[in-house]
Design an enzyme around this catalytic site. Structure first.
Site, PDB file in Angstrom:
ATOM      1  N   CYS A  59       0.934  -1.067   0.334  1.00 53.73           N
ATOM      2  CA  CYS A  59      -0.114  -0.074  -0.182  1.00 53.73           C
ATOM      3  C   CYS A  59       0.796   1.289  -0.086  1.00 53.73           C
ATOM      4  O   CYS A  59       1.404   1.756   0.858  1.00 53.73           O
ATOM      5  CB  CYS A  59      -1.041  -0.118   1.184  1.00 53.73           C
ATOM      6  SG  CYS A  59      -1.813   1.476   1.388  1.00 53.73           S
ATOM      7  N   CYS A  86      -0.326   3.977   2.419  1.00 51.15           N
ATOM      8  CA  CYS A  86       0.011   3.860   4.090  1.00 51.15           C
ATOM      9  C   CYS A  86       1.611   3.762   4.196  1.00 51.15           C
ATOM     10  O   CYS A  86       2.002   4.138   5.290  1.00 51.15           O
ATOM     11  CB  CYS A  86      -0.540   2.279   4.366  1.00 51.15           C
ATOM     12  SG  CYS A  86      -2.033   1.759   3.677  1.00 51.15           S
ATOM     13  N   ASP A  87       2.266   3.440   3.244  1.00 48.04           N
ATOM     14  CA  ASP A  87       3.678   3.133   3.893  1.00 48.04           C
ATOM     15  C   ASP A  87       4.790   3.960   2.827  1.00 48.04           C
ATOM     16  O   ASP A  87       5.981   4.023   2.958  1.00 48.04           O
ATOM     17  CB  ASP A  87       4.216   1.630   3.526  1.00 48.04           C
ATOM     18  CG  ASP A  87       3.240   0.696   4.591  1.00 48.04           C
ATOM     19  OD1 ASP A  87       2.938   1.120   5.526  1.00 48.04           O
ATOM     20  OD2 ASP A  87       2.905  -0.324   4.044  1.00 48.04           O
TER      21      ASP A  87
END
Ligand code: FAD
Length: 305
Positions: free
Chosen positions: A130, A133-134
């Site tokens: 993701c 997200c990261d």
């Protein structure tokens, strides 16, 4: 172990499961939703949603939060980070054990969605699924993106927007599958290198850090690129392993339902991406959740018939 008897148990708190919860709760049924992670599912991974009627544009996490607020306001018992130990779904008894509670439900709605296909040999902290997200961890660094479909290209553009210094995108097959406009947008970025017929051969790590990846190319050659993070978008598979022995699945592992979301077991319904369908979208998941909950309500009111 505590036992709870409820009308409807929902497994999975993505948009399909949360919509089912809203309908079932509004029908006056007692509802528990078990989510093994955080409510929102894939929508949490979506930077901006621009095709959800009522919002011209809304960050995915915000949309998920709004839905979760509505579910909570209706009195649904929501257990996030639920650890599900046992599931038994038959026409006569629907039992799920999670976190030392035994749930005995009159009807069950399975809305467990899909999970990403993992990179083989993925035992490295620097392999991600993701970008939203990261991705920010890799600002100013070099990354590899695996997967040349829409997700791979969209997430590659998102990574570059986050300030990645250089990005290599690879696709194992002999062409990219993303929409032409997205392909063009990435091809125009000076700090993106794209390869078809290429796959990951080896991840090189030093002191717990990823330093480089060796790539295998279709002509038999290999090359090694420096990179500190890998983002994988090789497609999704249905999260249905737990149901393989009790529900009919299709050859790809999706839960077979009829048009009213009924599965092969009376009183068990499935909704959202976990079903075989052509279009997996938020709105189609909402529609499935609606139908599943309304049918579950009928099932419960008829006394489980
Ligand atoms: C990168 C990306 C971007 C997208 N962008 C858009 C977009 O802009 N617009 C759009 O309409 N659609 C978009 N989609 C598609 C859309 O997000 C999905 O179709 C939709 O969210 C599916 O919802 P769902 O509830 O069926 O499944 P999911 O969102 O997958 O939710 C399933 C939930 O079940 C949980 N779960 C799994 N197994 C268990 C278990 N055993 N017990 C308990 N819980 C479990 C999971 O943790 C997850 O929270 C996008 C998808 C992706 C991957």
């Amino acid at each position: 172990m505590e036992t709870k008897q409820i009308d409807v148990l929902i497994l999975g708190g993505g948009v399909a499961g949360m919509t089912a919860a809203v309908y079932a709760a509004r029908a006056g049924l007692s509802v528990t939703l078990l989510e093994e992670n955080a409510c929102g599912g894939l929508v949490n991974w979506t930077r901006v949603v621009e095709n959800m009627p009522s919002y011209i544009s809304i960050p995915g996490m915000e949309l998920a939060e709004k839905m979760a607020e509505q579910v909570a306001a209706l009195g649904v018992e929501v257990e996030e980070a639920a650890c599900i130990d046992a599931i038994s779904l038959t026409e006569d008894a629907k039992i799920v054990e999670a976190d030392d509670v035994r749930y005995e439900a009159k009807a069950v709605i399975v809305a467990t969605g899909r999970t990403p296909v993992l990179l083989e040999g993925d035992d490295c902290d620097h392999v991600h699924y993701c970008a939203i997200c990261d991705g920010s961890t890799y600002k100013g660094k070099r990354v590899l993106v695996v997967g040349g479909g829409n997700s791979g290209f969209d997430e590659a553009l998102a990574l570059l927007d986050l300030g990645i210094s250089h990005l290599t995108l690879i696709e194992a097959q002999d062409r990219f599958f993303a929409a032409a406009t997205t392909q063009q947008a990435l091809a125009e970025r000076p700090n993106a290198t794209l390869h078809i017929s290429t796959s990951v051969q080896e991840l090189h790590q030093q002191d717990g850090r990823l330093t480089a990846v060796t790539l295998a190319h279709g002509d038999g050659s290999t090359s090694t690129v420096e990179c500190e993070g890998v983002f994988v978008f090789m497609g999704q598979k249905p999260s249905t392993e737990a149901f393989a022995e009790m529900l009919t699945l299709d050859e790809a592992g999706y839960i077979v339902t009829d048009d009213l979301m009924a599965t092969s077991v009376a009183g068990v319904f499935a909704a959202g991406d976990v079903r075989p369908k052509k279009y997996r979208q938020i709105t189609t998941a909402l529609a499935d959740g609606t139908v599943a909950a309304l049918e579950a309500e009928h099932y419960v009111r008829r006394g489980g018939k």
